[in-house]
Structures are given as C-alpha cells and as structure tokens.
Design a protein around this motif. Structure first.
Motif, short mmCIF file in Angstrom:
data_model
loop_
_atom_site.label_atom_id
_atom_site.label_comp_id
_atom_site.label_asym_id
_atom_site.label_seq_id
_atom_site.Cartn_x
_atom_site.Cartn_y
_atom_site.Cartn_z
N THR A 88 0.83 -1.20 0.00
CA THR A 88 0.00 0.00 0.00
C THR A 88 0.87 1.26 0.00
OG1 THR A 88 -1.75 -1.16 1.22
CG2 THR A 88 -1.80 1.25 1.26
N HIS A 89 0.47 2.23 -0.79
CA HIS A 89 1.13 3.53 -0.86
C HIS A 89 0.35 4.50 0.02
CE1 HIS A 89 3.31 6.96 -2.24
NE2 HIS A 89 3.74 6.43 -3.38
N TYR A 90 1.02 5.06 1.05
CA TYR A 90 0.36 5.96 2.00
C TYR A 90 0.67 7.43 1.72
CZ TYR A 90 -0.69 1.79 4.74
OH TYR A 90 -1.16 0.56 5.15
N GLY A 91 1.35 7.71 0.64
CA GLY A 91 1.72 9.08 0.33
C GLY A 91 3.10 9.43 0.84
N ASN A 92 3.31 9.25 2.14
CA ASN A 92 4.63 9.53 2.73
C ASN A 92 5.48 8.27 2.88
OD1 ASN A 92 3.12 8.39 4.77
ND2 ASN A 92 3.73 9.87 6.35
N ARG A 93 4.86 7.11 2.68
CA ARG A 93 5.57 5.83 2.83
C ARG A 93 4.85 4.75 2.01
NH1 ARG A 93 2.95 2.38 6.57
NH2 ARG A 93 1.26 3.43 7.69
N ILE A 94 5.58 3.68 1.73
CA ILE A 94 5.01 2.50 1.08
C ILE A 94 5.32 1.30 1.97
CG2 ILE A 94 5.11 0.95 -0.90
CD1 ILE A 94 5.95 3.33 -2.61
N ASN A 95 4.31 0.53 2.31
CA ASN A 95 4.50 -0.71 3.07
C ASN A 95 4.41 -1.88 2.10
OD1 ASN A 95 4.52 -2.90 4.78
ND2 ASN A 95 2.95 -2.13 6.15
N LEU A 96 5.50 -2.66 2.05
CA LEU A 96 5.58 -3.80 1.13
C LEU A 96 5.29 -5.14 1.77
CD1 LEU A 96 8.80 -2.92 -0.94
CD2 LEU A 96 6.41 -2.41 -1.47
#
Length: 251
Positions: free
Chosen positions: A201-209
């Motif tokens: 998921t792309h959160y705008g300030n970070r991406i969790n893989l």
C-alpha cells in the motif's frame, strides 16, 4: 529512473524466485534497475538457508541487488553470537525460539531439528556447527538503510524528527507505532516492510511492502519511479492502492 523493491521474504525461496522473475520480465520491457530487498530474509518460512544462499549467489555474480537487515535477521545472528543476550526490540517474555517468531524453522533449514524442545545450550552448539560462517558474516554485515532516487529504504521505518544519519539500527528494524501513525511527509518517500498488511500500500509519505508472506500471503515486488509505485504481476504493472482514510494526524 526506476527501482525495484521486494517485501519481507521470511524463508520463502519459491516466492522470492517468482518475485525476481517478475522483475526480470519488467526489466525486459522497461530497462534494468536496482533491486532492493527490504529485510527479514529468515524465520517462519521453510527455506531460510536457501534464501540466503540465493541472495549471496546473485550478488556474487554481479546482480544489482541491495539486501537490507530486518529484525528477524538480527535475532538470528544474535542467537548465534550469544543466545542469552537480550534483543532490544523484542518483548522480554519472548526469545527467538518462541513459536511466534519462527527461529525453529530457520534452524530446521540448516538441519537443526526440535530446537524448541531441547535445552538452549545444545541447540546453540548444533546451530554453530550447522550455520556456515559465511552466512553469519553476511547477515551481520547487512545495512539497515539505503537511499536511492527519491526514496529511503528500511525494514521497519524511521524515527520521526530524527535525522537519517542519527537513526538507530534498532528503530530502523523494529519501529512501528511512532512511525506508522505519522501522516506528514518525511522528506524522502520511505519504503518499508515489517508490519504485515493485506497488500502492498502507498500511503503518500511511505510505502509498506509487507503483504504477509510469513503468514501465507503473497510476496510483493514493486517498481518505483519517482514517488509513484506499481505492483508487478504476471499481467504487468498495477498501480499500488492508497490507504483507507487517515485515522491519525499529527497535532
């Protein structure tokens, strides 16, 4: 410029090879790029030894791969160095051999069986005999942070308000809440794993893989161009979804 990144592997060699195949196919269409592995090579999955061998062999033959250190990788090396030494990021009631952490499956991949059912000194002695020194040296030397393009790659996250060159390794491989609730920009886009979710998921300030390969989920491979990212699939690129509405905002 494009960069590839792969989430938490957790001993799943087959999933790792499939992720590399997806990246190779995308490179065939769009050109080569560096591949970042976000850490947690070991524990829970069936072939941690095979994962380490695969990554070491790829780097040795010149693949442009970066492999980062995860908290499970450090727990493994800490156990080998001294099984009685506390892990700063781990709750005191747990040890690396606790069933929830998956150390026993890692040792099983090296031929050390029944690790949870035998005295720790005996298990430790067997592990020292079974785990190649090359693997110990490799895991110990893994970096905890890598910068490329507009991104910073780490296993768990960063401590908000602390300069990158002042971050501690323990935060980089263990942090959760203080990082995950941050809704404002960190400057660079932070690409991380460690906290399992249903899908990358792309959160705008970070991406969790971390899409839960440790628990039967997929192993996500993404391509990042600037601050945009797409999941790699057999059908091609698919833009990463954004999050549900933010529940936490910094005052």
């Amino acid at each position: 410029m494009h960069i590839y990144a792969i989430g938490d592997i957790h001993g799943h060699l087959g999933l790792l090879k499939a992720a590399h195949d997806l990246i190779a196919a995308d490179m065939g269409r769009h050109g080569k790029g560096q591949v970042i592995h976000i850490g947690d090579l070991v524990d829970r999955g069936p072939d941690s030894r095979g994962v380490i061998d695969h990554l070491m062999q790829g780097q040795a033959r010149g693949e442009d791969w970066v492999v980062l250190k995860g908290n499970h990788d450090r727990m493994f090396t800490r156990f080998l160095n001294d099984p009685g030494e506390p892990e700063p990021g781990l709750r005191s009631e747990y040890s690396w051999l606790h069933p929830r952490l998956g150390g026993t499956t890692t040792l099983a991949s090296y031929g050390v069986g029944k690790a949870a059912d035998r005295p720790v000194p005996k298990v430790h002695a067997d592990a020292l005999a079974a785990v190649p020194q090359t693997h110990r040296d490799y895991l110990s030397a893994l970096p905890a942070l890598h910068q490329a393009g507009e991104c910073v790659f780490v296993h768990a996250g960063i401590r908000p308000g602390v300069a990158l060159d002042q971050q501690t390794e323990t935060d980089l491989i263990w942090i959760r809440d203080a990082f995950l609730i941050e809704a404002v920009s960190f400057g660079p886009l932070i690409v991380h794993g460690h906290t399992a979710i249903d899908h990358a998921t792309h959160y705008g300030n970070r991406i969790n893989l971390d899409s839960g390969a440790a628990y039967g989920g997929p192993l996500s491979a993404v391509v990042i161009e600037g601050r945009e990212a797409a999941l790699l699939t057999p059908e091609g690129r698919r833009k990463l979804p954004g999050p549900a509405p933010m529940l936490f905002q910094r005052a």
